[in-house]
Write a protein that holds these residues in place. Structure first.
Motif, PDB file in Angstrom:
ATOM      1  N   LYS A 471      -5.491 -15.729  13.244  1.00  0.00           N
ATOM      2  CA  LYS A 471      -4.413 -15.414  12.300  1.00  0.00           C
ATOM      3  C   LYS A 471      -3.053 -15.500  12.989  1.00  0.00           C
ATOM      4  O   LYS A 471      -2.926 -15.338  14.199  1.00  0.00           O
ATOM      5  N   MET A 472      -2.035 -15.734  12.175  1.00  0.00           N
ATOM      6  CA  MET A 472      -0.661 -15.683  12.651  1.00  0.00           C
ATOM      7  C   MET A 472      -0.058 -14.364  12.168  1.00  0.00           C
ATOM      8  O   MET A 472      -0.030 -14.091  10.973  1.00  0.00           O
ATOM      9  N   VAL A 473       0.368 -13.542  13.109  1.00  0.00           N
ATOM     10  CA  VAL A 473       0.849 -12.196  12.787  1.00  0.00           C
ATOM     11  C   VAL A 473       2.184 -11.944  13.484  1.00  0.00           C
ATOM     12  O   VAL A 473       2.570 -12.685  14.402  1.00  0.00           O
ATOM     13  N   GLU A 474       2.857 -10.888  13.069  1.00  0.00           N
ATOM     14  CA  GLU A 474       4.095 -10.474  13.726  1.00  0.00           C
ATOM     15  C   GLU A 474       3.804  -9.258  14.594  1.00  0.00           C
ATOM     16  O   GLU A 474       3.068  -8.347  14.196  1.00  0.00           O
ATOM     17  N   VAL A 475       4.395  -9.272  15.793  1.00  0.00           N
ATOM     18  CA  VAL A 475       4.179  -8.173  16.735  1.00  0.00           C
ATOM     19  C   VAL A 475       5.510  -7.710  17.318  1.00  0.00           C
ATOM     20  O   VAL A 475       6.482  -8.480  17.369  1.00  0.00           O
ATOM     21  N   ASN A 476       5.529  -6.467  17.768  1.00  0.00           N
ATOM     22  CA  ASN A 476       6.654  -5.932  18.521  1.00  0.00           C
ATOM     23  C   ASN A 476       6.308  -5.975  19.998  1.00  0.00           C
ATOM     24  O   ASN A 476       5.262  -5.441  20.412  1.00  0.00           O
ATOM     25  N   VAL A 490       2.772  -5.566  13.736  1.00  0.00           N
ATOM     26  CA  VAL A 490       3.627  -4.832  12.797  1.00  0.00           C
ATOM     27  C   VAL A 490       2.813  -4.566  11.533  1.00  0.00           C
ATOM     28  O   VAL A 490       2.255  -5.505  10.938  1.00  0.00           O
ATOM     29  N   SER A 491       2.740  -3.322  11.109  1.00  0.00           N
ATOM     30  CA  SER A 491       1.842  -2.938  10.014  1.00  0.00           C
ATOM     31  C   SER A 491       2.218  -3.571   8.680  1.00  0.00           C
ATOM     32  O   SER A 491       1.355  -3.915   7.880  1.00  0.00           O
ATOM     33  N   ASP A 492       3.501  -3.735   8.418  1.00  0.00           N
ATOM     34  CA  ASP A 492       3.921  -4.229   7.100  1.00  0.00           C
ATOM     35  C   ASP A 492       4.143  -5.744   7.078  1.00  0.00           C
ATOM     36  O   ASP A 492       4.646  -6.286   6.099  1.00  0.00           O
ATOM     37  N   ALA A 493       3.794  -6.409   8.169  1.00  0.00           N
ATOM     38  CA  ALA A 493       4.065  -7.854   8.265  1.00  0.00           C
ATOM     39  C   ALA A 493       2.999  -8.655   7.541  1.00  0.00           C
ATOM     40  O   ALA A 493       1.843  -8.249   7.429  1.00  0.00           O
ATOM     41  N   ARG A 494       3.392  -9.838   7.056  1.00  0.00           N
ATOM     42  CA  ARG A 494       2.464 -10.740   6.393  1.00  0.00           C
ATOM     43  C   ARG A 494       1.593 -11.450   7.428  1.00  0.00           C
ATOM     44  O   ARG A 494       2.065 -11.828   8.492  1.00  0.00           O
ATOM     45  N   VAL A 495       0.306 -11.603   7.107  1.00  0.00           N
ATOM     46  CA  VAL A 495      -0.627 -12.295   7.986  1.00  0.00           C
ATOM     47  C   VAL A 495      -0.921 -13.675   7.404  1.00  0.00           C
ATOM     48  O   VAL A 495      -1.268 -13.800   6.228  1.00  0.00           O
ATOM     49  N   HIS A 496      -0.746 -14.703   8.224  1.00  0.00           N
ATOM     50  CA  HIS A 496      -0.998 -16.069   7.775  1.00  0.00           C
ATOM     51  C   HIS A 496      -2.352 -16.550   8.299  1.00  0.00           C
ATOM     52  O   HIS A 496      -2.649 -16.411   9.481  1.00  0.00           O
ATOM     53  N   THR A 497      -3.161 -17.105   7.430  1.00  0.00           N
ATOM     54  CA  THR A 497      -4.415 -17.730   7.822  1.00  0.00           C
ATOM     55  C   THR A 497      -4.263 -19.233   7.669  1.00  0.00           C
ATOM     56  O   THR A 497      -3.878 -19.715   6.608  1.00  0.00           O
TER      57      THR A 497
END
Length: 582
Positions: A471-476, A490-497
């Motif tokens: 998956k493509m995710v956003e992280v801090n 990041v909990s509220d970030a969109r996850v891309h498959t």
């Protein structure tokens, strides 16, 4: 080899003419295979109790262990060979001890890599394992003493690995070292849609060309891979599409020099990349492989646009090797330090944040202290986040091996000094606190984290949450080391498959149609069963023609034609006999 075998297939070379079919269309044409049969001495013809006769062995059921050294191109070749063998029925194992045959896929870049390869051959022989050799070492120097009597599969012949393994298991020594050509023109190699087993089901490695246009004086790989030969754009795009359909989310383009792609077939690298970008789905990424400075200079504007694309990593591997023009001249690198700086400076300006990786050779013949200090200054100037430092090793048969050598102690000290400089700076400290988009593709070596990469192909370690893999995710980013950063999703970030298709399981064969996937389960084997009464040469030819589905296009018609011809002969014989009786 089994002692009862009466003959040995010592050397099979591919003879390819201008009239031969392309790899994609080629069937195994018997007239192009010429086995050389050597009678073994009578002492060796004595049957032993522990080995069955060669013609009683059933190929396609043994366990095979594959070991690959070297670059991503070599790894791709290894994946293709594993896939074909597994599709045929062989079991690919991670346990070398339980394997019946070792397939050793070698690298010829450095002496240590070849030493490991040679030691593995010795270990296999001591363990009475069958051995098949592949890769650049036997391709470049097949007549080395320690390769004598062993089967070899050439770097452009990997689509025929099943034949070589099959004959080796039966006790024959087989060598396929020919080049693939079309109308006399060298091709990129085996076709790209062969079955394969990806080491990582999420990452597809695509070799866009083989060989190069250079003649570097230290390089042994050139002896094996030869001159530049590129795959057509449409074949590469088709391979990328197939990969995404199998759940792949990251593609690596590889070759000995990606920047030279297409010069032999009337196209270029930017043209290929724009075509590939069109088929990359959201959530997937493309990583470009190594390119030498001369062939990227004329495409800088287009390359900058491509490297700014959101589905292409802003990453480029450009080997400089030395910051001394006199050393570069002795290496025959065909560029000067100013050319390298021009490429790096332009891309850094036009592609903000781009990662430039480079290679440096320490202690090349003739390198003076002043030459080496110029290299140290270059590293200090650019502070490359990824730097491959290599102590020079003279490779046999290369011009550099005949040059006056730098003393070993000096080479070692220069390698140490450059390594200390590289480890004196931390390229990622300033990124702590950033929010980054990363693609998660693998597990860390210590198994404590998953490994992801941000848009600049910088390594980011994330928690081992199975939901993140692929998956493509956003992280801090909360921590940085020399070679990595650590990120918290990041909990509220969109996850891309990247794809709705489920990735293949680890060890699952890629590229097989449903027909061939079902065949092994139904007990079907794609080959003609050999007979002990049929000569070895005839058996080999029949297996070549029948047992590999990816090499069978049109074989059904061929078999039908032969059957009809035989029927006609029988009818004529029958009626001829009747007339005689009358």
């Amino acid at each position: 080899m089994p002692a009862a075998c009466e003959s040995v297939l010592e050397d099979i070379e591919d003879i390819v003419s201008a009239e031969d079919l392309k790899p994609h269309d080629r069937q195994f044409v018997r007239k192009n295979v010429f086995p050389k049969v050597r009678k073994r001495n009578s002492q060796k013809n004595v049957q032993t109790d522990d080995e069955p006769p060669s013609d009683s062995i059933i190929p396609g059921v043994q366990k095979i262990w594959i070991r690959t050294w070297g670059c991503s191109h070599n790894n791709s070749d290894g994946e293709y060979m594993a896939g074909q063998l597994a599709a045929y029925g062989y079991k690919i194992t991670d346990n070398s001890a339980e394997a019946d045959l070792w397939l050793l896929n070698s690298c010829t870049v450095k002496n240590p890599a070849e030493d490991h390869f040679r030691n593995s051959i010795k270990k296999a022989q001591e363990g009475k394992k069958k051995v098949v050799l592949a890769g650049c070492v036997p391709q470049a120097q097949p007549r080395q003493e320690y390769l004598k009597g062993l089967s070899i599969i050439g770097v452009q012949q990997i689509d025929r690995v099943v034949e070589v393994v099959e004959e080796t298991i039966k006790g024959h020594s087989v060598r396929l070292l020919g080049q693939k050509k079309d109308n006399g023109k060298r091709l990129g190699g085996a076709r790209l849609d062969l079955p394969k087993i990806r080491k990582n089901p999420l990452i597809e490695i695509i070799s866009i060309n083989t060989g190069c246009l250079n003649a570097c004086t230290y390089c042994k790989t050139k002896h094996a891979r030869g001159d530049l030969a590129s795959y057509p754009i449409e074949e590469l795009v088709d391979r990328a599409k197939q990969s995404f359909q199998e759940g792949v989310c990251e593609i690596w383009l590889t070759s000995e020099d990606t920047g030279a792609y297409g010069r032999d077939i009337g196209t270029d690298l930017p043209t290929l990349l724009w075509k590939l970008v069109e088929v990359i789905p959201e959530g997937a990424m493309l990583r470009l492989g190594m390119t030498n400075p001369p062939y990227i200079l004329e495409h800088l504007e287009e390359m900058a646009k491509i490297l700014n694309h959101p589905r292409v990593y802003a990453f480029l591997h450009i080997p400089v090797q030395s910051a001394s023009d006199s050393v570069l001249m002795d290496m025959k690198r065909e560029y000067c330090v100013a050319d390298f700086k021009q490429v790096v400076d332009f891309l850094k300006e036009k592609v903000p944040g781009i990662t430039i990786a480079t290679d440096i050779i320490c202690g090349f013949p003739g390198e003076t202290d002043e030459d080496f200090q110029e290299t140290m200054k270059l590293v200090e100037l650019y502070r490359f986040p990824s730097l491959f430092i290599n102590q020079f090793y003279p490779r046999p048969g290369t011009p550099a091996a005949k040059m006056p050598q730098v003393p070993a102690a000096v080479k070692k000290q220069r390698t140490k000094d450059l390594s200390q400089l590289f480890h004196s700076y931390n390229p990622y400290d300033h990124k702590v606190g950033e929010r980054q988009r990363v693609l998660v593709t693998e597990e860390s070596f210590d198994s404590n984290y998953y490994v992801a990469h941000n848009p600049f192909y910088e390594q980011v370690l994330v928690p081992k949450d199975p939901l993140l893999m692929g998956k493509m995710v956003e992280v801090n980013i909360y921590e940085a080391g020399k070679h990595y950063m650590k990120g918290q999703p990041v909990s509220d970030a969109r996850v891309h498959t990247a794809s709705i298709t489920r990735p293949l399981a680890k060890g699952e064969v890629s590229g097989l149609t449903e027909e061939f996937r079902r065949a092994p389960q139904n007990g079907t084997h794609w080959k003609a069963q050999p007979s002990a009464e049929i000569p070895v040469k005839t058996q080999l030819s029949s297996w070549m023609a029948l047992h590999l589905p990816w090499q069978q296009e049109g074989d059904g018609l061929k078999i039908l034609s032969v059957s009809l011809a035989l029927l006609a002969v029988l009818v004529m014989f029958y009626y001829g006999g009747m007339k005689t009786e009358l």
